[in-house]
Scaffold this motif. Structure first.
Motif, short mmCIF file in Angstrom:
data_model
loop_
_atom_site.label_atom_id
_atom_site.label_comp_id
_atom_site.label_asym_id
_atom_site.label_seq_id
_atom_site.Cartn_x
_atom_site.Cartn_y
_atom_site.Cartn_z
N ALA A 1 0.84 -1.19 0.00
CA ALA A 1 0.00 0.00 0.00
C ALA A 1 0.88 1.24 0.00
CB ALA A 1 -0.93 0.01 1.21
N VAL A 2 0.33 2.32 -0.53
CA VAL A 2 0.96 3.64 -0.47
C VAL A 2 -0.09 4.61 0.06
CG1 VAL A 2 2.11 5.49 -1.74
CG2 VAL A 2 2.47 3.10 -2.42
N GLN B 1 -2.03 -2.01 10.16
CA GLN B 1 -3.48 -2.08 10.07
C GLN B 1 -3.93 -2.45 8.66
OE1 GLN B 1 -4.80 1.74 11.43
NE2 GLN B 1 -4.40 1.30 13.61
N ARG B 2 -3.30 -1.86 7.66
CA ARG B 2 -3.67 -2.14 6.28
C ARG B 2 -3.29 -3.57 5.89
NH1 ARG B 2 -4.36 2.60 2.78
NH2 ARG B 2 -4.55 4.46 4.10
N VAL B 3 -2.14 -4.03 6.34
CA VAL B 3 -1.72 -5.40 6.02
C VAL B 3 -2.66 -6.41 6.69
CG1 VAL B 3 0.12 -7.10 6.34
CG2 VAL B 3 0.68 -4.78 5.63
N ARG B 4 -2.99 -6.18 7.95
CA ARG B 4 -3.88 -7.10 8.66
C ARG B 4 -5.28 -7.09 8.05
NH1 ARG B 4 -2.93 -9.15 13.61
NH2 ARG B 4 -1.44 -7.48 14.09
N GLN B 5 -5.74 -5.91 7.62
CA GLN B 5 -7.06 -5.82 7.01
C GLN B 5 -7.11 -6.62 5.70
OE1 GLN B 5 -8.23 -1.80 6.14
NE2 GLN B 5 -10.31 -2.36 5.54
N ARG B 6 -6.04 -6.63 4.97
CA ARG B 6 -6.03 -7.33 3.68
C ARG B 6 -5.78 -8.83 3.84
NH1 ARG B 6 -1.84 -6.15 -1.40
NH2 ARG B 6 -2.13 -8.17 -2.43
N PHE B 7 -4.84 -9.20 4.70
CA PHE B 7 -4.41 -10.60 4.78
C PHE B 7 -4.87 -11.32 6.05
CE2 PHE B 7 -1.02 -8.32 2.42
CZ PHE B 7 -1.19 -8.92 1.18
N GLY B 8 -5.41 -10.58 7.03
CA GLY B 8 -5.76 -11.19 8.30
C GLY B 8 -4.57 -11.42 9.20
N THR B 9 -3.39 -11.02 8.78
CA THR B 9 -2.16 -11.22 9.53
C THR B 9 -1.15 -10.16 9.11
OG1 THR B 9 -0.30 -12.75 9.92
CG2 THR B 9 -1.34 -12.81 7.75
N ILE C 1 6.99 -6.86 7.72
CA ILE C 1 6.55 -5.53 7.31
C ILE C 1 7.73 -4.57 7.32
CG2 ILE C 1 5.17 -3.54 8.01
CD1 ILE C 1 3.02 -5.40 8.91
N PHE C 2 7.81 -3.76 6.28
CA PHE C 2 8.83 -2.72 6.21
C PHE C 2 8.17 -1.47 5.64
CE2 PHE C 2 12.21 -0.33 4.11
CZ PHE C 2 13.17 -0.28 5.12
N THR C 3 8.51 -0.31 6.19
CA THR C 3 7.93 0.95 5.70
C THR C 3 9.04 1.89 5.24
OG1 THR C 3 7.94 1.90 7.94
CG2 THR C 3 5.92 0.81 7.20
#
Length: 370
Positions: free
Chosen positions: A173-174, A198-206, A215-217
């Motif tokens: 995501a961006v 939050q965005r990663v968990r919303q998409r993948f459940g994890t 995760i890296f930002t």
């Protein structure tokens, strides 16, 4: 003997006497021609040496060059020249501070234009790719693109790669942070990571949709923030020294880390090796194990692996005693997953207790109905 004057009043002179001596006039001096002047015009008053007006120092040459390089977009050279010019001006008293500031401002404008162009350009992940996976240079990949880092650090430049080949990361995501004054790098980093999770968990459940992913930002720094860049690039990256070998799933496939499992969750996991993630599944389907209890060990210095194991066994047995059926359909084995010394240092002291069948898989829940 003196004779009386003549009748006309002139004294009478004896003809035999010599006339009185008289001095002859000096001969006239010959005219002297003036010496030729070295200039074709008569000399005038003394002139001051050429130079700037009195009392006003000259412009520093490096400052002028810094302005020119900034205007043409040579940012790194501009910064180098600006530093050198400031040092010279401080020592010599020359003018040019305004030129330096102008050059740096122009360099910042060019940088902002470059960032905007890079962000707005629609890059195709396969454009320019060959069989080796080489592709066009890109500083900020877009959502869904996979890439390799080309520098020594993770926030260095990147190269777009095909997601079905070995690669370092994939952009999930961006998004942009809210406007406001620069809050400091620590706060920007924390806010970016929280929203990314939050965005990663919303998409993948994890937060870990791949076994070897994390995760890296990539978040804005102070200079980018000042010119209006609030974007955070959220990505799943391979662990340092590792590679991802496939694209991320499109949605939630049930993959979970151990600490994301709740009491009663059934899962599938390999028996022959330890894993970071397992796949959560319905308990009526064949599954490897079921979570029976979980707890957090007390804070403090890491007590050692043996102490953690003893404490985990004791607490897991006690917690499962009130939840697991007294007469399960198959013989059970009791296990746990606890913190390592490294994860303990990072603040993770969670223990997950679970059971597996003595042989084969479980086919139903072994937790007492509530």
């Amino acid at each position: 003997m003196t004779m009386p004057p003549d009748g006309d009043g002139s004294p009478w002179v004896n003809p035999g006497d010599a006339p009185p001596p008289q001095s002859a006039p000096p001969p006239a001096a010959a005219p002297v021609a003036p010496a030729p002047h070295p200039y074709p015009y008569p000399p005038g008053p003394a002139m001051p040496p050429p130079g700037p007006p009195s009392g006003r120092p000259p412009n520093n040459r490096l400052a002028v060059v810094a302005l020119v390089t900034g205007l043409v977009g040579l940012g790194f050279i501009t910064v180098f020249l600006a530093v050198a010019a400031f040092r010279q001006i401080k020592q010599s008293g020359e003018r040019g501070r305004g030129l330096i500031v102008g050059g740096l401002a122009a360099a910042v404008v060019w940088l902002a234009i470059g960032i905007s162009v890079a962000a707005a350009t629609d890059w195709d992940p396969d454009a320019g790719s060959d069989d080796s996976g080489q592709s066009a240079f890109q500083l900020y990949p877009k959502t869904g693109q996979c890439f390799d880092w080309t520098g020594e650090e993770r926030d260095a430049s990147t190269r777009i790669m095909r997601c079905d080949r070995l690669h370092d990361a994939e952009v999930v995501a961006v998004f942009s942070l809210e406007k406001g004054p620069w809050p400091g790098e620590g706060k920007v980093s924390a806010r970016g990571l929280t929203e990314c999770e939050q965005r990663v968990r919303q998409r993948f459940g994890t937060t870990t949709p791949l076994e070897h992913g994390e995760i890296f930002t990539l978040y804005p720094r102070r200079l980018g923030w000042k010119i209006g860049d609030r974007r955070v690039h959220c990505m799943i990256a391979a662990a340092v020294g590792d590679k991802l070998d496939r694209p991320l799933p499109k949605g939630d496939l049930g993959l979970r880390t151990w600490d994301e499992l709740g009491i009663g969750d059934c899962f599938i996991a390999p028996r022959e090796r330890a894993t970071v993630t397992v796949k959560r599944t319905a308990c009526d389907d064949g599954h490897t194990g079921q979570v029976t209890y979980r707890f957090v060990m007390p804070a403090g210095v890491y007590p050692g692996e043996r102490t953690v194991d003893r404490a985990s066994e004791k607490r897991c047995d006690r917690g499962a005693a009130g939840l697991v059926m007294k007469r399960p359909p198959v013989p059970l084995e009791y296990w746990w997953v606890g913190p390592s010394e490294e994860s303990w240092t990072g603040g993770d002291r969670r223990v997950v207790c679970y059971v597996t069948a003595d042989q084969g898989d479980l086919t139903r829940s072994v937790i007492r109905p509530r």
